[in-house]
Motif scaffolding. Structure first.
Motif, PDB file in Angstrom:
ATOM      1  N   ASN A  40      25.111  41.196  45.009  1.00  0.00           N
ATOM      2  CA  ASN A  40      25.169  40.291  46.163  1.00  0.00           C
ATOM      3  C   ASN A  40      24.303  39.055  45.989  1.00  0.00           C
ATOM      4  OD1 ASN A  40      26.954  41.995  47.406  1.00  0.00           O
ATOM      5  ND2 ASN A  40      25.421  42.993  48.692  1.00  0.00           N
ATOM      6  N   SER A  41      23.199  39.195  45.235  1.00  0.00           N
ATOM      7  CA  SER A  41      22.287  38.067  45.074  1.00  0.00           C
ATOM      8  C   SER A  41      22.923  36.945  44.250  1.00  0.00           C
ATOM      9  CB  SER A  41      20.993  38.531  44.405  1.00  0.00           C
ATOM     10  OG  SER A  41      21.250  38.952  43.092  1.00  0.00           O
ATOM     11  N   TYR A  42      24.012  37.224  43.573  1.00  0.00           N
ATOM     12  CA  TYR A  42      24.657  36.211  42.725  1.00  0.00           C
ATOM     13  C   TYR A  42      25.948  35.669  43.330  1.00  0.00           C
ATOM     14  CZ  TYR A  42      21.433  37.066  38.913  1.00  0.00           C
ATOM     15  OH  TYR A  42      20.309  37.160  38.145  1.00  0.00           O
ATOM     16  N   LYS A  43      26.252  36.100  44.548  1.00  0.00           N
ATOM     17  CA  LYS A  43      27.503  35.665  45.161  1.00  0.00           C
ATOM     18  C   LYS A  43      27.440  34.178  45.502  1.00  0.00           C
ATOM     19  CE  LYS A  43      28.635  36.283  49.458  1.00  0.00           C
ATOM     20  NZ  LYS A  43      28.698  37.025  50.733  1.00  0.00           N
ATOM     21  N   SER A  44      28.521  33.460  45.220  1.00  0.00           N
ATOM     22  CA  SER A  44      28.586  32.063  45.661  1.00  0.00           C
ATOM     23  C   SER A  44      29.944  31.821  46.297  1.00  0.00           C
ATOM     24  CB  SER A  44      28.383  31.114  44.479  1.00  0.00           C
ATOM     25  OG  SER A  44      29.434  31.269  43.556  1.00  0.00           O
ATOM     26  N   ILE A  45      30.077  30.698  46.988  1.00  0.00           N
ATOM     27  CA  ILE A  45      31.344  30.372  47.656  1.00  0.00           C
ATOM     28  C   ILE A  45      31.930  29.133  46.986  1.00  0.00           C
ATOM     29  CG2 ILE A  45      32.451  29.784  49.853  1.00  0.00           C
ATOM     30  CD1 ILE A  45      31.171  32.362  50.323  1.00  0.00           C
ATOM     31  N   GLU A  46      33.200  29.192  46.636  1.00  0.00           N
ATOM     32  CA  GLU A  46      33.875  28.055  46.017  1.00  0.00           C
ATOM     33  C   GLU A  46      35.262  27.941  46.630  1.00  0.00           C
ATOM     34  OE1 GLU A  46      34.492  27.733  41.597  1.00  0.00           O
ATOM     35  OE2 GLU A  46      32.301  27.940  41.655  1.00  0.00           O
ATOM     36  N   ASN A  47      35.555  26.813  47.216  1.00  0.00           N
ATOM     37  CA  ASN A  47      36.861  26.595  47.869  1.00  0.00           C
ATOM     38  C   ASN A  47      37.221  27.746  48.813  1.00  0.00           C
ATOM     39  OD1 ASN A  47      37.141  24.304  46.238  1.00  0.00           O
ATOM     40  ND2 ASN A  47      38.068  25.532  44.607  1.00  0.00           N
ATOM     41  N   GLY A  48      36.251  28.200  49.573  1.00  0.00           N
ATOM     42  CA  GLY A  48      36.519  29.246  50.552  1.00  0.00           C
ATOM     43  C   GLY A  48      36.630  30.641  49.978  1.00  0.00           C
ATOM     44  N   LEU A  49      36.505  30.764  48.660  1.00  0.00           N
ATOM     45  CA  LEU A  49      36.570  32.091  48.043  1.00  0.00           C
ATOM     46  C   LEU A  49      35.179  32.527  47.600  1.00  0.00           C
ATOM     47  CD1 LEU A  49      39.675  31.969  45.660  1.00  0.00           C
ATOM     48  CD2 LEU A  49      39.455  33.205  47.816  1.00  0.00           C
TER      49      LEU A  49
END
Lengths: 138, 265
Positions: A40-49
């Motif tokens: 979870n600490s590496y999650k990012s958001i790109e174009n809503g995904l």
């Protein structure tokens, strides 16, 4: 063979939801794991995904709500019992939504999971009681 | 564990010559970390940086490299490196740097790489060569900037995994380093290693084999297609009575949805 489920009412009413992830890989083992730190600490958001990775494989994810009137449960089994013994599954957590991940593919209506949910509607149509002929659509 | 790419921009070729003599660049691989740092610090002194040299690095994290290499349409490490170099040149041009010549240390066959760059930047003189690092001082300097940046990135690396790094650190990241080898002995059963480790690195993959859980991703092959087995019938099959087995085929509706009857779980 029967299976007993041990779920208390209190547990179902607790406010904490389990953090559940649908992973497009088979993981050959069962263990407690550090999801928050390693994933979870590496999650990012790109174009809503949601974007993340597991063992270097790129993942694309979205949050999916469970179908209406459904409750998600995490069940635990402490140990494998002897053959034919009654199994007992204990409450491990509840959830109403989860994160669905695809391997390097945008999640869409064509994913097997989402298509599998069509069965709920089909099943309802097949098994709901017919009370009058008007219910039958030709 | 990291990969790095860098480019150097010079104001004039004359100033470059004297500049490199002053710095004493050599093959960056033959320099110690301290020597590289000294040259790097000198290159960033005001007189040098305003008169003759500017630099830019593109640091690609181990995670970015693995996820590129493990995409469904796989990319090789060389392709990742070339793309990064092309982006760096484009960025320099965007910043209105007057790029007259480009020198590149090759990955893969140099002539192919050179053609590729020439097609994208037709107006610039381009030299792609093997071991450019030791042949062209400018490439050597670029390599020093890259290596110093990488060393620094690793020194200040923040482990989101909350692991305790051993006192002697994690080593150089090269497979022969005993400190790196020891660092790779610690693993997490599901996630394997912290993301400072590049998962597309064979040393890392081998270290996990047999210890951490096997993790298998769905392959790109079309699901449901049966493998074709070549070869003739087994000799013994002629001595067996053939019992026709009627296979029950599930409807496509169920197959598409991965729905099966389950009597036990």
């Amino acid at each position: 063979m029967s299976i007993r489920l041990q779920i208390s009412k209190n547990a179902l009413e607790s406010e904490n939801d389990a953090d559940v992830h649908f992973i497009p890989a088979s993981i050959d083992g069962n263990a407690n794991t550090k999801v928050d730190e390693y994933f979870n600490s590496y999650k990012s958001i790109e174009n809503g995904l949601q974007i993340n990775a597991l063992r270097g494989y790129p993942l694309k994810g979205i949050e999916i709500d469970l179908p209406d009137n459904m409750q998600g449960l995490v069940l635990r089994e402490n140990e494998k019992l002897q053959m034919n013994a009654e199994r007992e599954l204990k409450f491990g957590g509840k959830f109403d939504k989860f994160t669905y991940w695809n391997y390097d593919k945008n999640p869409s209506e064509n994913d097997s999971y989402r298509k599998a949910m069509h069965w709920l509607k089909v099943s309802e149509a097949l098994h709901s009681e017919i009370t009058s002929l008007d219910d039958v659509k030709l | 564990m990291c990969d790095e790419n860098s480019s150097i921009h010079i104001n004039s070729l004359d100033s470059l010559k004297s500049f490199i003599e002053k710095l004493g660049c050599a093959d960056s691989k033959q320099l110690t970390e301290e020597q590289r740092e000294e040259i790097f610090i000198n290159a960033n002194q005001k007189e040098f940086s305003t008169e003759s040299v500017g630099w830019m690095v593109d640091i690609i994290s181990p995670n970015d490299i693995s996820t590129s290499m493990f995409r469904r349409s796989k990319r090789s490490l060389n392709e990742v490196s070339m793309e990064s170099a092309i982006d760096l040149i484009k960025k320099a041009l965007e910043l209105e740097v007057n790029v007259a010549e480009i020198y590149v240390d090759t990955v893969g066959p140099p002539d192919k790489y050179q053609e590729k760059l020439k097609a994208i930047f037709p107006k610039i003189k381009i030299t792609v060569a093997k071991k450019a690092d030791s042949t062209y001082p400018i490439v050597s300097l670029a390599s020093i900037c890259a290596k110093v940046s990488r060393d620094h990135a690793l020194k200040v690396w923040k482990f989101r995994e909350g692991i305790e790094v051993p006192e002697d650190g994690f080593g150089s990241g090269y497979p022969g380093d005993p400190v790196t080898k020891r660092f790779l002995q610690e693993y997490e059963p599901v996630f394997g290693f912290p993301r400072i480790v590049r998962f597309s690195w064979s040393t890392a993959v081998n270290a996990l084999e047999g210890s951490a859980f096997a993790v298998e991703f769905e392959e790109e092959d079309q699901p449901g297609k049966e493998k074709v087995v070549l070869g003739s019938k087994k000799m013994t099959s002629f001595f067996k009575a053939e019992v026709p087995v009627k296979k029950f085929k599930r409807h496509q509706f169920w197959k598409d949805r991965c729905i099966e009857d389950v009597t036990d779980f």
